[in-house]
Write a protein that holds these residues in place. Structure first.
Motif, PDB file in Angstrom:
ATOM      1  N   ALA A 136       0.833  -1.206   0.000  1.00 12.50           N
ATOM      2  CA  ALA A 136       0.000   0.000   0.000  1.00 12.50           C
ATOM      3  C   ALA A 136       0.865   1.251   0.000  1.00 12.50           C
ATOM      4  CB  ALA A 136      -0.901   0.001   1.222  1.00 12.50           C
ATOM      5  N   ALA A 137       0.420   2.256  -0.746  1.00  6.07           N
ATOM      6  CA  ALA A 137       1.052   3.572  -0.718  1.00  6.07           C
ATOM      7  C   ALA A 137       0.071   4.527  -0.057  1.00  6.07           C
ATOM      8  CB  ALA A 137       1.390   4.046  -2.125  1.00  6.07           C
ATOM      9  N   ILE A 138       0.542   5.278   0.934  1.00  7.15           N
ATOM     10  CA  ILE A 138      -0.315   6.234   1.641  1.00  7.15           C
ATOM     11  C   ILE A 138       0.283   7.618   1.461  1.00  7.15           C
ATOM     12  CG2 ILE A 138      -1.246   6.945   3.872  1.00  7.15           C
ATOM     13  CD1 ILE A 138      -1.037   3.984   4.714  1.00  7.15           C
ATOM     14  N   PHE A 139      -0.548   8.546   1.007  1.00  2.00           N
ATOM     15  CA  PHE A 139      -0.140   9.925   0.791  1.00  2.00           C
ATOM     16  C   PHE A 139      -0.925  10.801   1.769  1.00  2.00           C
ATOM     17  CE2 PHE A 139      -0.017   7.584  -3.175  1.00  2.00           C
ATOM     18  CZ  PHE A 139       1.269   7.808  -3.626  1.00  2.00           C
ATOM     19  N   VAL A 140      -0.235  11.526   2.630  1.00  2.64           N
ATOM     20  CA  VAL A 140      -0.882  12.425   3.582  1.00  2.64           C
ATOM     21  C   VAL A 140      -0.727  13.838   3.034  1.00  2.64           C
ATOM     22  CG1 VAL A 140      -0.904  13.278   5.949  1.00  2.64           C
ATOM     23  CG2 VAL A 140      -0.383  10.861   5.490  1.00  2.64           C
ATOM     24  N   ILE A 141      -1.854  14.491   2.771  1.00  7.98           N
ATOM     25  CA  ILE A 141      -1.858  15.789   2.100  1.00  7.98           C
ATOM     26  C   ILE A 141      -2.187  16.888   3.100  1.00  7.98           C
ATOM     27  CG2 ILE A 141      -2.767  17.109   0.152  1.00  7.98           C
ATOM     28  CD1 ILE A 141      -1.399  14.404  -0.613  1.00  7.98           C
TER      29      ILE A 141
ATOM     30  N   GLU B  52      -1.815  -0.475  -4.199  1.00  8.76           N
ATOM     31  CA  GLU B  52      -3.044   0.034  -3.582  1.00  8.76           C
ATOM     32  C   GLU B  52      -2.683   1.415  -3.050  1.00  8.76           C
ATOM     33  OE1 GLU B  52      -6.155  -1.229  -2.935  1.00  8.76           O
ATOM     34  OE2 GLU B  52      -5.804  -3.097  -3.979  1.00  8.76           O
ATOM     35  N   ASP B  53      -3.503   2.400  -3.284  1.00 12.37           N
ATOM     36  CA  ASP B  53      -3.165   3.764  -2.886  1.00 12.37           C
ATOM     37  C   ASP B  53      -4.256   4.368  -2.020  1.00 12.37           C
ATOM     38  OD1 ASP B  53      -0.684   4.230  -4.503  1.00 12.37           O
ATOM     39  OD2 ASP B  53      -2.074   3.757  -6.128  1.00 12.37           O
ATOM     40  N   THR B  54      -3.818   5.095  -0.999  1.00 13.23           N
ATOM     41  CA  THR B  54      -4.742   5.836  -0.142  1.00 13.23           C
ATOM     42  C   THR B  54      -4.229   7.261  -0.022  1.00 13.23           C
ATOM     43  OG1 THR B  54      -5.316   3.864   1.134  1.00 13.23           O
ATOM     44  CG2 THR B  54      -5.784   5.996   2.148  1.00 13.23           C
ATOM     45  N   ILE B  55      -5.123   8.201  -0.285  1.00 10.09           N
ATOM     46  CA  ILE B  55      -4.818   9.615  -0.101  1.00 10.09           C
ATOM     47  C   ILE B  55      -5.596  10.082   1.114  1.00 10.09           C
ATOM     48  CG2 ILE B  55      -5.050  11.934  -1.078  1.00 10.09           C
ATOM     49  CD1 ILE B  55      -4.682  10.651  -3.857  1.00 10.09           C
ATOM     50  N   GLU B  56      -4.873  10.577   2.100  1.00 13.66           N
ATOM     51  CA  GLU B  56      -5.470  11.080   3.342  1.00 13.66           C
ATOM     52  C   GLU B  56      -5.453  12.606   3.305  1.00 13.66           C
ATOM     53  OE1 GLU B  56      -6.800   9.516   5.958  1.00 13.66           O
ATOM     54  OE2 GLU B  56      -6.290   7.456   5.421  1.00 13.66           O
ATOM     55  N   LEU B  57      -6.627  13.210   3.255  1.00 14.48           N
ATOM     56  CA  LEU B  57      -6.714  14.671   3.297  1.00 14.48           C
ATOM     57  C   LEU B  57      -6.761  15.130   4.750  1.00 14.48           C
ATOM     58  CD1 LEU B  57      -9.255  15.302   0.403  1.00 14.48           C
ATOM     59  CD2 LEU B  57      -6.755  15.253   0.307  1.00 14.48           C
ATOM     60  N   ALA B  58      -6.375  16.367   4.979  1.00 14.84           N
ATOM     61  CA  ALA B  58      -6.366  16.932   6.329  1.00 14.84           C
ATOM     62  C   ALA B  58      -7.793  16.995   6.875  1.00 14.84           C
ATOM     63  CB  ALA B  58      -5.758  18.329   6.321  1.00 14.84           C
ATOM     64  N   PRO B  59      -7.986  16.663   8.150  1.00 14.20           N
ATOM     65  CA  PRO B  59      -9.322  16.753   8.736  1.00 14.20           C
ATOM     66  C   PRO B  59      -9.911  18.152   8.543  1.00 14.20           C
ATOM     67  CG  PRO B  59      -7.851  15.604  10.231  1.00 14.20           C
ATOM     68  CD  PRO B  59      -6.995  16.160   9.112  1.00 14.20           C
ATOM     69  N   ASN B  60     -11.110  18.189   7.947  1.00 14.76           N
ATOM     70  CA  ASN B  60     -11.830  19.434   7.671  1.00 14.76           C
ATOM     71  C   ASN B  60     -11.019  20.413   6.828  1.00 14.76           C
ATOM     72  OD1 ASN B  60     -14.148  18.619   9.213  1.00 14.76           O
ATOM     73  ND2 ASN B  60     -12.873  18.971  11.021  1.00 14.76           N
ATOM     74  N   GLY B  61     -10.097  19.886   6.022  1.00 16.36           N
ATOM     75  CA  GLY B  61      -9.257  20.725   5.168  1.00 16.36           C
ATOM     76  C   GLY B  61     -10.037  21.349   4.029  1.00 16.36           C
ATOM     77  N   ASN B  62      -9.383  22.281   3.357  1.00 19.66           N
ATOM     78  CA  ASN B  62      -9.979  22.968   2.221  1.00 19.66           C
ATOM     79  C   ASN B  62      -8.957  23.002   1.088  1.00 19.66           C
ATOM     80  OD1 ASN B  62     -11.832  24.368   0.697  1.00 19.66           O
ATOM     81  ND2 ASN B  62     -11.244  26.349   1.540  1.00 19.66           N
ATOM     82  N   TYR B  63      -9.314  22.420  -0.055  1.00 18.78           N
ATOM     83  CA  TYR B  63      -8.445  22.340  -1.215  1.00 18.78           C
ATOM     84  C   TYR B  63      -9.140  23.065  -2.365  1.00 18.78           C
ATOM     85  CZ  TYR B  63      -6.344  18.846   1.734  1.00 18.78           C
ATOM     86  OH  TYR B  63      -5.759  18.216   2.811  1.00 18.78           O
ATOM     87  N   THR B  64      -8.670  24.254  -2.681  1.00 24.13           N
ATOM     88  CA  THR B  64      -9.307  25.094  -3.696  1.00 24.13           C
ATOM     89  C   THR B  64      -8.527  24.994  -4.998  1.00 24.13           C
ATOM     90  OG1 THR B  64     -10.081  26.607  -1.989  1.00 24.13           O
ATOM     91  CG2 THR B  64     -10.076  27.422  -4.250  1.00 24.13           C
ATOM     92  N   LEU B  65      -9.209  24.593  -6.048  1.00 25.50           N
ATOM     93  CA  LEU B  65      -8.599  24.430  -7.366  1.00 25.50           C
ATOM     94  C   LEU B  65      -8.732  25.740  -8.133  1.00 25.50           C
ATOM     95  CD1 LEU B  65     -10.172  20.944  -8.145  1.00 25.50           C
ATOM     96  CD2 LEU B  65      -8.001  21.450  -6.994  1.00 25.50           C
ATOM     97  N   LEU B  66      -7.597  26.331  -8.473  1.00 25.45           N
ATOM     98  CA  LEU B  66      -7.590  27.632  -9.132  1.00 25.45           C
ATOM     99  C   LEU B  66      -7.715  27.540 -10.640  1.00 25.45           C
ATOM    100  CD1 LEU B  66      -4.802  29.340  -7.009  1.00 25.45           C
ATOM    101  CD2 LEU B  66      -7.283  29.451  -6.693  1.00 25.45           C
TER     102      LEU B  66
END
Length: 138
Positions: A9-14, A35-49
Motif C-alpha cells: 500500500a502507498a499512503i499519501f498524507v496531504i 493500492e493507494d490511499t490519499i489522506e486529506l487533512a481533517p476538515n481541510g480545504n483544497y481550492t482548485l484555481l
C-alpha cells in the motif's frame, strides 16, 4: 499453493490546502502499481484555481487504471472545490477503467455548463466517470 499477490500500500498524507501535493499524489497513484490511499487533512480545504487537465477541463488529474487496485481518498471532512472567482468552468474529477473509493469528502463548485473542448462531451459538475467503479461513503 499459489495465492493472489497484493502490491504494498502507498499512503499519501496531504496537508490542508496543498493542492500541488494532492495533484502529485494522484499522478503517482496512477502509475505506481500499488493500492493507494490519499489522506486529506481533517476538515481541510483544497481550492482548485485552474484545471489540471486542460483538454478535459478537469480540476485534478485524470484518475485512471493502475494495476495495484483501488485508489481510496479519505476526505476526513475535507472539501475539494473550484475557486468560485475563476471564470473558467471545469469539473473536479474524471475517472475511468479503475476502482475508486471516496469517504467523508465534500466536492463542490465544479461546473457542468460547457462541453469539453477535446471530445465535445458534457463536462459534469463534480465527477465524470466511465467504465469505473466508485464507492462513495458519507
Amino acid at each position: 499453493m499459489f495465492g493472489a499477490s497484493h502490491s504494498p500500500a502507498a499512503i499519501f498524507v496531504i496537508p490542508d490546502g496543498d493542492v500541488a501535493a494532492l495533484i502529485s499524489a494522484i499522478n503517482t497513484a496512477n502509475t505506481n502499481g500499488e493500492e493507494d490511499t490519499i489522506e486529506l487533512a481533517p476538515n481541510g480545504n483544497y481550492t482548485l484555481l485552474e484545471p489540471a487537465e486542460l483538454c478535459f477541463r478537469t480540476g485534478l488529474p485524470y484518475l485512471g487504471p493502475d494495476t495495484g487496485g483501488t485508489l481510496t481518498i479519505h476526505g476526513n471532512g475535507a472539501r475539494i472545490s473550484r475557486d468560485s472567482g475563476n471564470p473558467n468552468n471545469f469539473r473536479i474529477f474524471e475517472m475511468s477503467n479503475g476502482n475508486f473509493a471516496f469517504s467523508d469528502l465534500i466536492i463542490g463548485g465544479g461546473s457542468a455548463v460547457e462541453m469539453d473542448p477535446c471530445w465535445g462531451n458534457p463536462m459534469g459538475g463534480a465527477i465524470f466517470m466511465y467504465y469505473a467503479n466508485l464507492t462513495v461513503t458519507r
